[in-house]
Design a protein around this motif. Structure first.
Motif, PDB file in Angstrom:
ATOM      1  N   ILE A  69      32.056 -59.799  53.470  1.00 37.80           N
ATOM      2  CA  ILE A  69      30.859 -60.636  53.290  1.00 37.80           C
ATOM      3  C   ILE A  69      29.872 -59.925  52.370  1.00 37.80           C
ATOM      4  O   ILE A  69      29.646 -58.716  52.497  1.00 37.80           O
ATOM      5  CB  ILE A  69      30.180 -60.910  54.645  1.00 37.80           C
ATOM      6  CG1 ILE A  69      31.117 -61.675  55.575  1.00 37.80           C
ATOM      7  CG2 ILE A  69      28.877 -61.678  54.460  1.00 37.80           C
ATOM      8  CD1 ILE A  69      30.614 -61.745  57.005  1.00 37.80           C
ATOM      9  N   ILE A  70      29.262 -60.693  51.458  1.00 37.69           N
ATOM     10  CA  ILE A  70      28.147 -60.184  50.655  1.00 37.69           C
ATOM     11  C   ILE A  70      26.949 -61.090  50.920  1.00 37.69           C
ATOM     12  O   ILE A  70      26.918 -62.243  50.464  1.00 37.69           O
ATOM     13  CB  ILE A  70      28.473 -60.183  49.145  1.00 37.69           C
ATOM     14  CG1 ILE A  70      29.645 -59.244  48.849  1.00 37.69           C
ATOM     15  CG2 ILE A  70      27.239 -59.757  48.333  1.00 37.69           C
ATOM     16  CD1 ILE A  70      30.029 -59.184  47.377  1.00 37.69           C
ATOM     17  N   PRO A  71      25.928 -60.633  51.680  1.00 38.12           N
ATOM     18  CA  PRO A  71      24.731 -61.454  51.912  1.00 38.12           C
ATOM     19  C   PRO A  71      23.732 -61.283  50.767  1.00 38.12           C
ATOM     20  O   PRO A  71      23.615 -60.190  50.197  1.00 38.12           O
ATOM     21  CB  PRO A  71      24.171 -60.893  53.220  1.00 38.12           C
ATOM     22  CG  PRO A  71      24.612 -59.463  53.227  1.00 38.12           C
ATOM     23  CD  PRO A  71      25.903 -59.379  52.452  1.00 38.12           C
ATOM     24  N   ASP A  72      23.018 -62.355  50.416  1.00 34.85           N
ATOM     25  CA  ASP A  72      21.955 -62.184  49.418  1.00 34.85           C
ATOM     26  C   ASP A  72      20.688 -61.678  50.113  1.00 34.85           C
ATOM     27  O   ASP A  72      20.661 -61.475  51.341  1.00 34.85           O
ATOM     28  CB  ASP A  72      21.737 -63.465  48.622  1.00 34.85           C
ATOM     29  CG  ASP A  72      21.001 -64.557  49.410  1.00 34.85           C
ATOM     30  OD1 ASP A  72      20.742 -64.356  50.618  1.00 34.85           O
ATOM     31  OD2 ASP A  72      20.698 -65.613  48.828  1.00 34.85           O
ATOM     32  N   THR A  73      19.647 -61.497  49.340  1.00 34.67           N
ATOM     33  CA  THR A  73      18.424 -60.865  49.857  1.00 34.67           C
ATOM     34  C   THR A  73      17.801 -61.656  51.004  1.00 34.67           C
ATOM     35  O   THR A  73      17.421 -61.099  52.039  1.00 34.67           O
ATOM     36  CB  THR A  73      17.392 -60.702  48.729  1.00 34.67           C
ATOM     37  OG1 THR A  73      17.985 -59.976  47.662  1.00 34.67           O
ATOM     38  CG2 THR A  73      16.149 -59.964  49.228  1.00 34.67           C
ATOM     39  N   ASN A  74      17.697 -62.981  50.858  1.00 32.79           N
ATOM     40  CA  ASN A  74      17.044 -63.787  51.893  1.00 32.79           C
ATOM     41  C   ASN A  74      17.842 -63.816  53.192  1.00 32.79           C
ATOM     42  O   ASN A  74      17.256 -63.908  54.277  1.00 32.79           O
ATOM     43  CB  ASN A  74      16.798 -65.207  51.376  1.00 32.79           C
ATOM     44  CG  ASN A  74      15.607 -65.268  50.440  1.00 32.79           C
ATOM     45  OD1 ASN A  74      14.599 -64.612  50.675  1.00 32.79           O
ATOM     46  ND2 ASN A  74      15.732 -66.022  49.363  1.00 32.79           N
ATOM     47  N   VAL A  75      19.158 -63.733  53.095  1.00 34.32           N
ATOM     48  CA  VAL A  75      19.967 -63.676  54.316  1.00 34.32           C
ATOM     49  C   VAL A  75      19.679 -62.376  55.059  1.00 34.32           C
ATOM     50  O   VAL A  75      19.526 -62.365  56.291  1.00 34.32           O
ATOM     51  CB  VAL A  75      21.468 -63.805  53.990  1.00 34.32           C
ATOM     52  CG1 VAL A  75      22.321 -63.466  55.211  1.00 34.32           C
ATOM     53  CG2 VAL A  75      21.786 -65.213  53.511  1.00 34.32           C
ATOM     54  N   VAL A  76      19.568 -61.264  54.335  1.00 37.85           N
ATOM     55  CA  VAL A  76      19.240 -59.988  54.988  1.00 37.85           C
ATOM     56  C   VAL A  76      17.845 -60.051  55.608  1.00 37.85           C
ATOM     57  O   VAL A  76      17.627 -59.623  56.750  1.00 37.85           O
ATOM     58  CB  VAL A  76      19.334 -58.815  53.992  1.00 37.85           C
ATOM     59  CG1 VAL A  76      18.852 -57.511  54.644  1.00 37.85           C
ATOM     60  CG2 VAL A  76      20.771 -58.645  53.493  1.00 37.85           C
ATOM     61  N   LEU A  77      16.883 -60.615  54.873  1.00 37.06           N
ATOM     62  CA  LEU A  77      15.506 -60.666  55.372  1.00 37.06           C
ATOM     63  C   LEU A  77      15.353 -61.561  56.595  1.00 37.06           C
ATOM     64  O   LEU A  77      14.631 -61.216  57.531  1.00 37.06           O
ATOM     65  CB  LEU A  77      14.567 -61.168  54.261  1.00 37.06           C
ATOM     66  CG  LEU A  77      14.241 -60.176  53.137  1.00 37.06           C
ATOM     67  CD1 LEU A  77      13.547 -60.886  51.989  1.00 37.06           C
ATOM     68  CD2 LEU A  77      13.385 -59.030  53.641  1.00 37.06           C
ATOM     69  N   HIS A  78      16.050 -62.714  56.600  1.00 36.36           N
ATOM     70  CA  HIS A  78      15.830 -63.701  57.657  1.00 36.36           C
ATOM     71  C   HIS A  78      16.877 -63.671  58.758  1.00 36.36           C
ATOM     72  O   HIS A  78      16.625 -64.142  59.865  1.00 36.36           O
ATOM     73  CB  HIS A  78      15.756 -65.110  57.048  1.00 36.36           C
ATOM     74  CG  HIS A  78      14.662 -65.277  56.049  1.00 36.36           C
ATOM     75  ND1 HIS A  78      14.822 -65.899  54.838  1.00 36.36           N
ATOM     76  CD2 HIS A  78      13.373 -64.853  56.073  1.00 36.36           C
ATOM     77  CE1 HIS A  78      13.685 -65.872  54.167  1.00 36.36           C
ATOM     78  NE2 HIS A  78      12.789 -65.245  54.895  1.00 36.36           N
ATOM     79  N   GLN A  79      18.056 -63.120  58.460  1.00 36.59           N
ATOM     80  CA  GLN A  79      19.133 -63.131  59.461  1.00 36.59           C
ATOM     81  C   GLN A  79      19.536 -61.714  59.857  1.00 36.59           C
ATOM     82  O   GLN A  79      20.694 -61.453  60.167  1.00 36.59           O
ATOM     83  CB  GLN A  79      20.351 -63.895  58.906  1.00 36.59           C
ATOM     84  CG  GLN A  79      20.062 -65.291  58.433  1.00 36.59           C
ATOM     85  CD  GLN A  79      19.665 -66.246  59.553  1.00 36.59           C
ATOM     86  OE1 GLN A  79      19.691 -65.883  60.733  1.00 36.59           O
ATOM     87  NE2 GLN A  79      19.289 -67.465  59.198  1.00 36.59           N
ATOM     88  N   ILE A  80      18.566 -60.802  59.892  1.00 36.16           N
ATOM     89  CA  ILE A  80      18.872 -59.408  60.236  1.00 36.16           C
ATOM     90  C   ILE A  80      19.439 -59.310  61.653  1.00 36.16           C
ATOM     91  O   ILE A  80      20.287 -58.460  61.941  1.00 36.16           O
ATOM     92  CB  ILE A  80      17.620 -58.507  60.068  1.00 36.16           C
ATOM     93  CG1 ILE A  80      17.957 -57.027  60.313  1.00 36.16           C
ATOM     94  CG2 ILE A  80      16.481 -58.963  60.961  1.00 36.16           C
ATOM     95  CD1 ILE A  80      18.901 -56.434  59.318  1.00 36.16           C
ATOM     96  N   ASP A  81      19.002 -60.195  62.555  1.00 38.46           N
ATOM     97  CA  ASP A  81      19.529 -60.168  63.926  1.00 38.46           C
ATOM     98  C   ASP A  81      21.021 -60.504  63.950  1.00 38.46           C
ATOM     99  O   ASP A  81      21.774 -59.948  64.758  1.00 38.46           O
ATOM    100  CB  ASP A  81      18.753 -61.142  64.822  1.00 38.46           C
ATOM    101  CG  ASP A  81      17.318 -60.707  65.032  1.00 38.46           C
ATOM    102  OD1 ASP A  81      17.107 -59.505  65.279  1.00 38.46           O
ATOM    103  OD2 ASP A  81      16.418 -61.545  64.942  1.00 38.46           O
ATOM    104  N   ILE A  82      21.452 -61.397  63.068  1.00 37.46           N
ATOM    105  CA  ILE A  82      22.875 -61.724  62.947  1.00 37.46           C
ATOM    106  C   ILE A  82      23.634 -60.516  62.406  1.00 37.46           C
ATOM    107  O   ILE A  82      24.695 -60.134  62.921  1.00 37.46           O
ATOM    108  CB  ILE A  82      23.072 -62.938  62.012  1.00 37.46           C
ATOM    109  CG1 ILE A  82      22.574 -64.206  62.692  1.00 37.46           C
ATOM    110  CG2 ILE A  82      24.532 -63.080  61.583  1.00 37.46           C
ATOM    111  CD1 ILE A  82      23.467 -64.749  63.783  1.00 37.46           C
ATOM    112  N   LEU A  83      23.098 -59.893  61.366  1.00 40.66           N
ATOM    113  CA  LEU A  83      23.788 -58.760  60.740  1.00 40.66           C
ATOM    114  C   LEU A  83      23.882 -57.568  61.688  1.00 40.66           C
ATOM    115  O   LEU A  83      24.815 -56.763  61.593  1.00 40.66           O
ATOM    116  CB  LEU A  83      23.074 -58.352  59.450  1.00 40.66           C
ATOM    117  CG  LEU A  83      23.077 -59.411  58.331  1.00 40.66           C
ATOM    118  CD1 LEU A  83      22.241 -58.952  57.147  1.00 40.66           C
ATOM    119  CD2 LEU A  83      24.497 -59.727  57.880  1.00 40.66           C
TER     120      LEU A  83
END
Length: 954
Positions: A69-83
């Motif tokens: 998986i390669i997450p973009d910046t907004n996925v890291v910022l908003h879905q950190i709990d998932i990661l």
């Protein structure tokens, strides 16, 4: 292998306003490893262990084959709990993404770095900005955001092609996660597999609990909120900035009320320590701000100014169609007391400058609708609004303490929307409640990382004799500490010099010898700021090897110290002062009680006892001199718990008893701190780290003056000296505890002492100690401020070298802000721990009848102090026949008359103490009046259902 040099040019504005052109060299390489166990093309001669696994299997209905998986910046910022979830692994974090996250959110950046360092997660950082095949130039007219999106797509395409053919013949795919529709379409156009984060998470087979941790995007939020507009639109940042510049708007920190969910204040910083509080009332004016947000506020016309409300309002949850209409009754109640006191500057929130959201602890309030997935979460902190979340595991979460994060607050929603983060454990469980209070007070308590521990000395450790030239092993040095203390910071000595004078020494653990500037251990200690002492555990600022061993000044063991040594005459007048790094070997380790016994026992005359007696005699003189100068001697009810050795539950609770030896140690610690403060300021007038205690504003003393006036006494507050003298003379015949009560009240009038940098302030005075200058030097094991002071002092005496950050007043000021915050939160956490253990004590003891004194009088209640336990509680008055008791409140005295009986401050009463557990999340000590007896009136609030609304006039 080959490398390529490029240059980056950009403009930078300096503090003075000049614009500089900066050119930086940018190296590109073609030998950067992709990190995959499958790759054979870019392996190095001595490759590090692979990070991305060969068997990257994750069952998904969207992708049947193994994949990264390669997450973009907004996925890291908003879905950190998932990661952060253990189920998500084999993730590629691009350098472009990491840099953007670092600039946009420091907390998220730290969290993603922690995930990357967790080897079991298999997160790999790929430096795409330095790889020749993935680096891209910014095109003319292209925004920085569009360029970065293109860089992410380029890196994803390179990975897809690079790993297309695995050596074992099986297919491996690379999936780009992005919630940007345009970005997804462009990625798919160049052959990259791309999905929305929610789409991908929903596709994972056998992991439905992950859905609860998904943060809602804007589209999702709109789906679960009303179409009715409940709040005004927030202004865009550009208009807010223009308004602040023109003076139309003010910016400040939003501080929600604990007692009234429809009221808050905004603190607007003024010059120096001054500031203004603007009152905000009503849902519309609060406009979706959350406690600690940085907000823009507009002052209302003066004819709309109001007074702080005297009602307590607790949000009872959704009403009717959840459109906010049910709040109108409560909002009307806010206006009923408008004429009772002076009006306050009043305003409304027009925009949010910066959100200060964090994961919040609390409990789930389950929906009454069967099979519903949308529920309300009630935070433990009453200042935080309820949060609407979606979860499919509501049944399992009932009775649990959980963490929830806010995703957003649409203008059409009564409550913010959020998502489930994790469960903490059963409510009421000791470990769970301790975890909650640490999280709620932002106390860093995770185990020290390997990166931090790597900077500790290798064991066995010994002092390098050749590097030290000031040995004080021969001096009779003693330790005096509380029982059970293992992090021993300080030691003392006193001896005759033979010339008629005395040598007195304060020896402090040399922590700065072990913690060197800038390394990971130093950064962690600076971040934690202070050790936090709870009732049954200690959260160390530095690892235990230092706090309880190598730095702790153990008895009969050589230890490194920083010594402050005075030559004094027998009148405690200082002849000379010197500072030195030293090696000491303490000859005795005593508790305060043991030291007191030695001083008092006329049969003992050994070196240790003579030293203690000399110190005690000097300490009495020093204390009298301080008090004569105006130092305050206030009081605060403190308690000590006695714990069961097996269950660690409190089995006894009593007020702490202070002895002469407590004062002995305190006086010499104060003297050392003052001496060191003067030394480092003389040497470094712009960057000395000092501590000050501002004088309280006159209005703070109103309650103290009224309490004294009620007994025919006058308290002067025009100076610390006048206050100290007034308190000394404030005696009431036949009421010995009166003076203590007055001093307890005096403590409540004080301002908070703070750290500051000398080059950023002009007011150094410490009001409580009546000292023109002060700092903290004597507790470096448990306070980071003391480590900085040690470094400054070491440079001042030539015992160590300086470094840039130490001499930078702006960085020192920023450090002081963090230290002040950590110190304040540590105090709150300690109080919360005492409150929780007090509840445990009364839960096991049952109902207790105790004598107490009225500390404060309210409109329908009295606040009672129980000296035996150092405990405060509130007795409310309610008529048993529901007609309401006849209450007459006199604010001037102050006094409360209930059915003809008048209660004054400091009156003696007898109360029943019990634990009110009707609300499992907010259990509290409950008091009911036994004496005096008032017929027909109940002295405590009625039993309430958990989370019921409370509306009480106080």
């Amino acid at each position: 292998t080959g490398s390529m040099l490029k240059s980056k040019t950009f403009l930078k504005k300096t503090r003075s306003g000049r614009v500089l052109k900066v050119v930086r060299e940018h190296y590109l390489r073609d030998d950067i490893w992709c990190g995959s166990e499958l790759c054979v093309e870019c392996r190095q001669e001595s490759p590090p262990p692979p990070v991305l696994q060969r068997d990257a299997c994750r069952e998904s209905s969207l992708c049947a084959s193994r994949h990264y998986i390669i997450p973009d910046t907004n996925v890291v910022l908003h879905q950190i709990d998932i990661l952060e979830d253990p189920l998500i692994n084999n993730v590629i974090i691009l350098q472009t993404v990491l840099q953007e996250v670092r600039h946009r959110s420091a907390p998220i950046y730290k969290r993603i770095k922690d995930v990357i360092h967790n080897a079991s997660k298999h997160f790999y950082t790929f430096t795409n900005e330095h790889h020749r095949e993935t680096f891209i130039e910014r095109e003319q007219g292209e925004s920085a955001n569009d360029r970065n999106d293109r860089a992410i797509r380029t890196a994803a395409r390179w990975y897809s092609e690079h790993l297309k053919k695995a050596p074992d013949g099986e297919e491996l795919q690379v999936i780009l996660l992005t919630d940007d529709k345009g970005n997804r379409e462009k990625a798919e156009g160049c052959g990259v597999i791309a999905y929305k984060c929610e789409e991908y998470i929903k596709s994972l087979i056998g992991s439905p609990e992950l859905m609860d941790r998904l943060a809602l995007c804007t589209d999702d939020a709109n789906e679960i909120t009303s179409s009715k507009i409940l709040f005004p639109e927030h202004l865009p940042l550009s208009r807010i900035q223009a308004g602040i510049k023109s003076g139309t708007f003010l910016q400040g920190v939003f501080r929600a009320s604990r007692d009234n969910y429809l009221e808050a204040t905004v603190f607007v910083q003024g010059d120096g320590d001054d500031g203004t509080e603007i009152l905000i009332q009503g849902l519309q004016n609060l406009n979706r701000a959350v406690h600690q947000d940085l907000v823009a506020v507009e002052l209302l016309p003066r004819n709309l100014w109001v007074t702080p409300s005297s009602v307590v309002l607790v949000d009872e949850g959704p009403k009717g169609d959840e459109d906010g209409d049910g709040d109108e009754e409560e909002q009307k109640m806010l206006k009923c007391d408008a004429s009772e006191s002076m009006l306050k500057p009043t305003g409304k929130i027009v925009g949010i400058i910066k959100r200060n959201w964090r994961p919040f602890c609390g409990m789930l309030s389950r929906s009454e609708i069967k099979e519903a997935t949308r529920h309300l979460f009630t935070p433990a902190d009453r200042r935080i609004p309820r949060i609407r979340i979606e979860t499919r595991q509501a049944s399992a979460l009932m009775g649990q303490r959980i963490m929830v994060a806010i995703d957003g607050w649409p203008k059409s929603s009564r409550y913010p929307n959020g998502h489930f983060v994790r469960s903490l454990g059963s409510a009421g469980d000791k470990e769970t409640e301790t975890e909650v209070l640490l999280l709620e007070h932002d106390v860093p308590h995770q185990p020290f990382s390997q990166a931090v521990l790597s900077f500790l000395p290798k064991m066995p450790w010994a002092i390098a004799e050749e590097k030290h030239d000031h040995f004080l092993r021969h001096i009779c040095i003693e330790l005096v500490d509380p029982p059970g203390c293992t992090d021993i910071d300080d030691a003392l000595h006193c001896r005759d010099l033979g010339n008629g004078n005395l040598e007195v020494g304060v020896h402090i653990a040399d922590v700065s010898h072990f913690i060197r500037p800038g390394n990971t251990l130093d950064q962690e200690a600076a971040s934690r700021g202070t050790t936090v002492y709870l009732c049954e555990k200690r959260i160390d600022m530095v690892p235990e090897l230092l706090s309880s061993n190598l730095c702790s000044l153990r008895c009969n063991v050589d230890r490194l110290a920083f010594s402050c040594i005075w030559e004094m005459n027998h009148n405690a007048e200082i002849i000379s002062t010197r500072f030195t790094k030293s090696v000491i070997n303490s000859k005795a380790s005593l508790t305060y009680a043991e030291a007191q016994l030695r001083i008092d026992d006329t049969n003992m005359n050994d070196d240790v006892t003579r030293s203690l007696r000399g110190l005690n005699a000097l300490a009495k003189i020093l204390k009298k001199r301080r008090i004569d100068k105006g130092a305050l001697t206030l009081s605060s009810p403190e308690v000590r718990f006695h714990m069961d050795s097996e269950t660690h539950d409190p089995i006894d609770l009593q007020a702490k008893e202070l002895k002469e030896t407590n004062s002995l140690v305190e006086e010499f610690m104060l003297l050392a701190n003052i001496s060191v403060a003067q030394k480092i300021y003389d040497e470094f007038s712009e960057c000395a780290l000092l501590r000050k205690h501002p004088a309280p504003p006159p209005s703070n003393y109103d309650i103290l003056s009224k309490a004294a006036k009620a007994k025919g006494l006058v308290i002067r507050t025009d100076s610390a000296k006048a206050l100290a003298d007034s308190l000394d003379m404030a005696q009431v015949e036949g009421f010995s505890y009166f003076n203590t009560l007055l001093r307890i009240l005096g403590t409540r009038c004080m301002m908070q002492a703070v750290y500051f940098c000398s080059g950023m302030d002009s007011d150094f005075h410490h009001y409580g100690l009546a000292s023109p200058i002060y700092t903290h030097f004597t507790s470096p094991i448990r306070r980071y401020a003391d480590i900085i002071v040690h470094r400054l002092l070491a440079v001042a005496i030539g015992a160590d070298c300086t470094y840039s950050d130490l001499m930078d007043k702006h960085k020192q000021a920023a450090l002081c802000n963090n230290l002040n915050y950590r110190h304040k939160m540590a105090q709150y956490a300690q109080r919360a721990s005492v409150a929780f253990h007090t509840q445990l004590f009364f839960k096991s003891r049952g109902i207790q009848n105790e004598d107490g004194y009225i500390l404060f009088v309210r409109k329908n209640a009295i606040i009672v102090l129980i000296p035996k336990f150092g405990l405060e509680g509130t007795v409310f008055f309610e008529n048993k026949e529901k007609r309401g008791p006849r209450l007459l409140f006199d604010e001037e005295v102050p006094s409360l008359t209930v059915e003809g009986h008048t209660f004054n401050m400091f009156d003696r009463v007898k109360v029943t103490i019990s634990l009110d557990a009707s609300n499992i999340q907010h259990q509290k000590i409950r008091m009911a009046l036994l004496e005096p007896v008032i017929p027909g009136v109940s002295m405590s609030p009625p039993e309430m259902e958990p989370e019921a609304k409370r509306v009480k006039l106080i």
